[in-house]
Motif scaffolding. Structure first.
Motif, PDB file in Angstrom:
ATOM      1  N   PRO A  37      61.331  -8.157  19.701  1.00 20.67           N
ATOM      2  CA  PRO A  37      61.963  -6.870  20.025  1.00 20.67           C
ATOM      3  C   PRO A  37      62.812  -6.929  21.296  1.00 20.67           C
ATOM      4  N   LEU A  38      62.343  -7.685  22.284  1.00 19.77           N
ATOM      5  CA  LEU A  38      63.118  -7.828  23.518  1.00 19.77           C
ATOM      6  C   LEU A  38      64.458  -8.496  23.230  1.00 19.77           C
ATOM      7  N   LEU A  39      64.450  -9.527  22.385  1.00 22.79           N
ATOM      8  CA  LEU A  39      65.697 -10.209  22.043  1.00 22.79           C
ATOM      9  C   LEU A  39      66.623  -9.292  21.253  1.00 22.79           C
ATOM     10  N   ARG A  40      66.047  -8.460  20.385  1.00 20.55           N
ATOM     11  CA  ARG A  40      66.885  -7.526  19.611  1.00 20.55           C
ATOM     12  C   ARG A  40      67.577  -6.520  20.519  1.00 20.55           C
ATOM     13  N   VAL A  41      66.916  -6.152  21.586  1.00 18.00           N
ATOM     14  CA  VAL A  41      67.548  -5.243  22.558  1.00 18.00           C
ATOM     15  C   VAL A  41      68.588  -6.002  23.379  1.00 18.00           C
ATOM     16  N   LEU A  42      68.247  -7.207  23.797  1.00 17.77           N
ATOM     17  CA  LEU A  42      69.136  -7.977  24.660  1.00 17.77           C
ATOM     18  C   LEU A  42      70.474  -8.271  23.994  1.00 17.77           C
ATOM     19  N   LYS A  43      70.492  -8.462  22.680  1.00 20.64           N
ATOM     20  CA  LYS A  43      71.742  -8.824  22.008  1.00 20.64           C
ATOM     21  C   LYS A  43      72.820  -7.746  22.173  1.00 20.64           C
ATOM     22  N   HIS A  44      72.403  -6.509  22.378  1.00 20.29           N
ATOM     23  CA  HIS A  44      73.381  -5.426  22.551  1.00 20.29           C
ATOM     24  C   HIS A  44      74.036  -5.473  23.928  1.00 20.29           C
ATOM     25  N   GLY A  45      73.536  -6.333  24.801  1.00 23.65           N
ATOM     26  CA  GLY A  45      74.167  -6.488  26.106  1.00 23.65           C
ATOM     27  C   GLY A  45      75.529  -7.143  26.031  1.00 23.65           C
ATOM     28  N   LYS A  46      76.003  -7.520  24.834  1.00 24.78           N
ATOM     29  CA  LYS A  46      77.325  -8.130  24.705  1.00 24.78           C
ATOM     30  C   LYS A  46      78.423  -7.210  25.232  1.00 24.78           C
ATOM     31  N   ALA A  47      78.148  -5.915  25.284  1.00 17.47           N
ATOM     32  CA  ALA A  47      79.141  -4.985  25.827  1.00 17.47           C
ATOM     33  C   ALA A  47      79.394  -5.259  27.307  1.00 17.47           C
ATOM     34  N   LEU A  48      78.425  -5.890  27.980  1.00 15.57           N
ATOM     35  CA  LEU A  48      78.581  -6.203  29.401  1.00 15.57           C
ATOM     36  C   LEU A  48      79.180  -7.587  29.630  1.00 15.57           C
ATOM     37  N   ARG A  49      79.354  -8.362  28.559  1.00 12.17           N
ATOM     38  CA  ARG A  49      79.743  -9.767  28.666  1.00 12.17           C
ATOM     39  C   ARG A  49      81.011  -9.938  29.506  1.00 12.17           C
ATOM     40  N   GLY A  50      80.897 -10.706  30.582  1.00 19.28           N
ATOM     41  CA  GLY A  50      82.050 -11.032  31.404  1.00 19.28           C
ATOM     42  C   GLY A  50      82.513  -9.937  32.339  1.00 19.28           C
ATOM     43  N   THR A  51      81.842  -8.776  32.335  1.00 19.30           N
ATOM     44  CA  THR A  51      82.258  -7.677  33.204  1.00 19.30           C
ATOM     45  C   THR A  51      81.522  -7.759  34.542  1.00 19.30           C
ATOM     46  N   ALA A  52      81.897  -6.870  35.440  1.00 19.96           N
ATOM     47  CA  ALA A  52      81.256  -6.838  36.755  1.00 19.96           C
ATOM     48  C   ALA A  52      79.792  -6.424  36.653  1.00 19.96           C
ATOM     49  N   LEU A  53      79.410  -5.785  35.532  1.00 24.28           N
ATOM     50  CA  LEU A  53      78.037  -5.332  35.347  1.00 24.28           C
ATOM     51  C   LEU A  53      77.159  -6.369  34.651  1.00 24.28           C
ATOM     52  N   ASP A  54      77.740  -7.493  34.279  1.00 19.21           N
ATOM     53  CA  ASP A  54      76.991  -8.539  33.575  1.00 19.21           C
ATOM     54  C   ASP A  54      76.085  -9.265  34.568  1.00 19.21           C
ATOM     55  N   PRO A  55      74.759  -9.145  34.425  1.00 16.61           N
ATOM     56  CA  PRO A  55      73.860  -9.776  35.408  1.00 16.61           C
ATOM     57  C   PRO A  55      73.841 -11.301  35.324  1.00 16.61           C
ATOM     58  N   PHE A  56      74.362 -11.853  34.230  1.00 17.01           N
ATOM     59  CA  PHE A  56      74.349 -13.304  34.057  1.00 17.01           C
ATOM     60  C   PHE A  56      75.698 -13.948  34.360  1.00 17.01           C
ATOM     61  N   ALA A  57      76.693 -13.140  34.671  1.00 17.85           N
ATOM     62  CA  ALA A  57      78.068 -13.636  34.727  1.00 17.85           C
ATOM     63  C   ALA A  57      78.319 -14.632  35.847  1.00 17.85           C
ATOM     64  N   ARG A  58      77.512 -14.601  36.909  1.00 17.91           N
ATOM     65  CA  ARG A  58      77.798 -15.470  38.060  1.00 17.91           C
ATOM     66  C   ARG A  58      77.083 -16.815  38.002  1.00 17.91           C
ATOM     67  N   GLN A  59      76.363 -17.070  36.901  1.00 18.19           N
ATOM     68  CA  GLN A  59      75.766 -18.394  36.749  1.00 18.19           C
ATOM     69  C   GLN A  59      76.870 -19.439  36.603  1.00 18.19           C
ATOM     70  N   ARG A  60      76.588 -20.637  37.084  1.00 16.82           N
ATOM     71  CA  ARG A  60      77.587 -21.695  37.064  1.00 16.82           C
ATOM     72  C   ARG A  60      78.085 -21.995  35.651  1.00 16.82           C
TER      73      ARG A  60
END
Length: 675
Positions: free
Chosen positions: A581-604
């Motif tokens: 269920p956590l993964l099913r929710v996480l997949k909708h985070g694609k709307a944040l992909r590459g934006t300033a709100l993306d918590p993963f965007a600053r990884q190398r």
């Protein structure tokens, strides 16, 4: 050696059997010589290289550590995958350190800086021996299965590097080579999940699909009634069979020689076997020299000389095509039966991009002995279809050779030898029979499968590939993202047609690699690919039963730490009813992909992936401006560079750094600069 080298420190590997019969004396002398050396004693509970015999003398870990401490070893460490077994009354002596096997790398780095002699005792039963004991009912078979989700897999090969396991095999897909776990040869060590990749999932409650045993046995009985006697054995083979058997370690190749030799003994014939196992337990090449003669006096040496073999039984085509096997064949007059399935060898662990070509190996064998005397068939596919286990293939090969008139023994003596061997007797008896049935009529297998099991290669279809990737990219992000993909690929295809009349390698490179860089596998995409239904269908195709528990092995950046030495994050197990269920929710985070709100965007690795999109589009612009017949090869090379940038995290980062020089070389060629 230490007085004749500038090497400051040396690691020396010892098995427990070698330690027992002579290795302990080497440690004594190293202490006396004040050498800077670390002995790694593998206490694997068996003399694994020669078939799994127990080490003589009742050796235990406690005895080993007591002995080496008494010899004056500076530091003694026991490393194990089960530290809990040394609790209470089984505690190690004072002064001996106990560590989990995951700490081995850091331990070795520390000990190589120390002066004097140190000893690491690695306590873990040989994985191949564990698999053998499980099949014989002497060891509990864990209910857990390791599976790689091919949609998530990048084909980087880090899992092979971490585990050194041959059960990780190449899986050719529409999107390139991925990895899959061969469930027949998997030893359930699970060290492969340490590969820095989120594609690994362990499941419980599922077992590899088994054929309909009742149906197959009905077919077997019907076919057996039509079985004719084997072909007549030629006089030369009746007098003296000199058979070279090739295969991969741990699959029962040596057992073939043992069974045939015992059958010959039961008939009063002379027999000998000589096995070249090398790193057999690491799935390296195995060559067995098997000789059966009317009298023992005709066998003057156990080794079959150069050009002296009269039969080649190739249980593995790669080893059968090796110089060690082909040098035994006379060039003409010999006969060969070869399993055409190309299995990954130990070389695949070192080079995940190793070409796996059936045609190349067949050509090598045929050139050595002629096409007329050679039979190729996919014995592995037959074994999997009939028994659900590739391990049956070797005895099927024996049955095929027997029916073809290449084994000068009776069926009764072979079956008696199988019984005396005592391992999987019923399966081996049936495998021998099925080899005979298929040798008599190749269509016998169609009764089981319903069709020819051979899979024909299909040519690349650019239009279909692009349409399917458009669909994928719409799911990945949105329709506009997918149109961006098609526009670029269409532009490249049009430019290639303009200089050559048709789209080909360049358009294919653009279609494949632009999709790869656009659809980079971030946390949102991995979550989608694990939960979109495709992985569930993949599991259903491979296994029977329902996964009562799935465990996802990942290294989420917000929950894990990065190792200062290796640059890797520690992987954790995400399990329980909340994981999917956590993964099913996480997949909708694609709307944040590459934006300033993306918590993963600053990884190398995320920064690299976004940069690669711009770099690829820049490379395409260069290609379109410089494309001619003369620059076509360089253009294809340039657009193919992202194919080598595979993996996740530190693995992708390193692959990206290695690719930069290659990219600049191709760009310079296209620009007309001197390289």
């Amino acid at each position: 050696m230490s007085t004749f080298t500038d090497m400051p420190h040396l690691f020396v590997n010892l098995g427990d059997g070698t330690y027992q019969h002579s290795g302990s004396l080497a440690i004594r002398q190293a202490v006396a010589a004040r050498a800077n050396v670390t002995y790694k004693i593998l206490f694997n509970d068996a003399v694994a290289m020669t078939g799994g015999q127990p080490a003589e003398g009742g050796l235990t870990v406690h005895r080993v550590v007591a002995q080496v401490r008494a010899e004056g070893v500076n530091e003694v460490v026991v490393v194990t995958d089960r530290p809990e077994q040394y609790a209470g009354s089984q505690a190690l002596p004072a002064g001996v350190t106990l560590l989990h096997r995951d700490a081995l790398d850091a331990l070795q780095r520390r000990l190589r800086e120390q002066k004097g002699v140190s000893v690491i005792v690695y306590d873990q039963t040989c994985a191949a021996e564990k698999r053998r004991r499980r099949k014989r009912g002497k060891l509990i078979d864990p209910p857990t299965r390791v599976v790689i989700n091919p949609a998530v897999c990048e084909g980087c090969g880090d899992c092979s590097v971490q585990s050194n396991c041959i059960a990780i095999e190449p899986l050719e897909t529409e999107l390139g080579r991925k990895r899959a776990i061969n469930q027949s040869s998997c030893n359930k060590d699970t060290s492969c999940v340490k590969g820095f990749c989120p594609s690994f999932v362990t499941v419980q409650g599922m077992e590899p699909k088994r054929p309909d045993a009742a149906r197959i046995q009905r077919i077997e009985a019907e076919l057996r009634a039509t079985l004719a006697p084997p072909a007549r054995v030629p006089q030369a083979l009746e007098q003296h069979l000199r058979m070279v058997v090739t295969g991969v370690g741990g699959t029962g190749v040596v057992t073939i020689g043992a069974i045939l030799a015992m059958a010959a003994h039961l008939e009063g014939r002379g027999a000998s076997t000589l096995d070249f196992t090398g790193l057999a337990q690491k799935n390296g090449a195995v060559l067995s020299h098997v000789q059966i003669a009317q009298s023992r006096g005709l066998i003057t040496t156990a080794r079959i000389g150069a050009h002296a073999a009269n039969v080649l039984l190739g249980c593995d085509a790669v080893v059968a095509a090796s110089s060690g096997a082909l040098s035994r064949l006379p060039g003409s007059g010999a006969r060969a039966i070869v399993n055409e399935r190309i299995n990954a060898t130990a070389d695949f662990v070192r080079d995940g991009d190793l070409p796996v070509s059936k045609a190349v190996h067949q050509a090598a064998i045929e050139s050595a002995m002629g096409a007329d005397g050679t039979v190729f068939w996919d014995c592995t596919a037959a074994a999997e279809a009939i028994f659900g286990d590739a391990i049956a293939s070797n005895m099927m090969m024996v049955g095929y050779a027997y029916q073809s008139g290449l084994v000068p023994l009776s069926e009764a003596s072979i079956l008696q030898a199988i019984g005396l061997n005592g391992a999987a007797v019923k399966m081996n008896e049936r495998a021998f029979l099925w080899g005979r049935l298929i040798a008599q009529d190749a269509r016998a297998l169609e009764r089981v499968t319903g069709a020819d099991i051979a899979v024909a290669d299909t040519p690349f279809d650019l239009a279909r590939f692009v349409a399917e990737r458009e669909h994928d990219l719409t799911l990945y992000q949105n329709a506009a993202y997918a149109k961006r993909y098609r526009a670029l690929v269409d532009a490249v295809a049009q430019a290639e047609r303009a200089i050559g009349g048709a789209s080909g390698a360049l358009a294919q490179a653009a279609a494949r690699q632009y999709f790869k860089v656009l659809a980079y596998k971030d946390e949102y995409e991995v979550a989608r690919l694990h939960t979109d239904g495709g992985f569930g269908a993949y599991l259903s195709a491979l296994f029977d039963g329902t996964a009562v528990r799935k465990t996802f092995h990942m290294a989420p950046p917000l929950l894990t730490r990065r190792d200062a030495q290796t640059g890797r994050r520690n992987k954790i197990a995400l399990r329980g009813v909340w994981a999917e269920p956590l993964l099913r929710v996480l997949k909708h985070g694609k709307a944040l992909r590459g934006t300033a709100l993306d918590p993963f965007a600053r990884q190398r690795d995320r920064v690299i992936e976004r940069a690669m999109i711009g770099e690829f589009e820049e490379d395409v612009r260069l290609v379109l401006g410089k494309l001619t017949q003369q620059t076509l090869a360089a253009a294809v090379g340039l657009l193919g560079v992202p194919g080598a940038v595979r993996g996740f995290g530190i693995v992708k980062e390193r692959n990206y750094e290695r690719s930069r020089g290659v990219r600049e070389k191709y760009r310079a060629k296209l620009a007309g600069e001197t390289v």
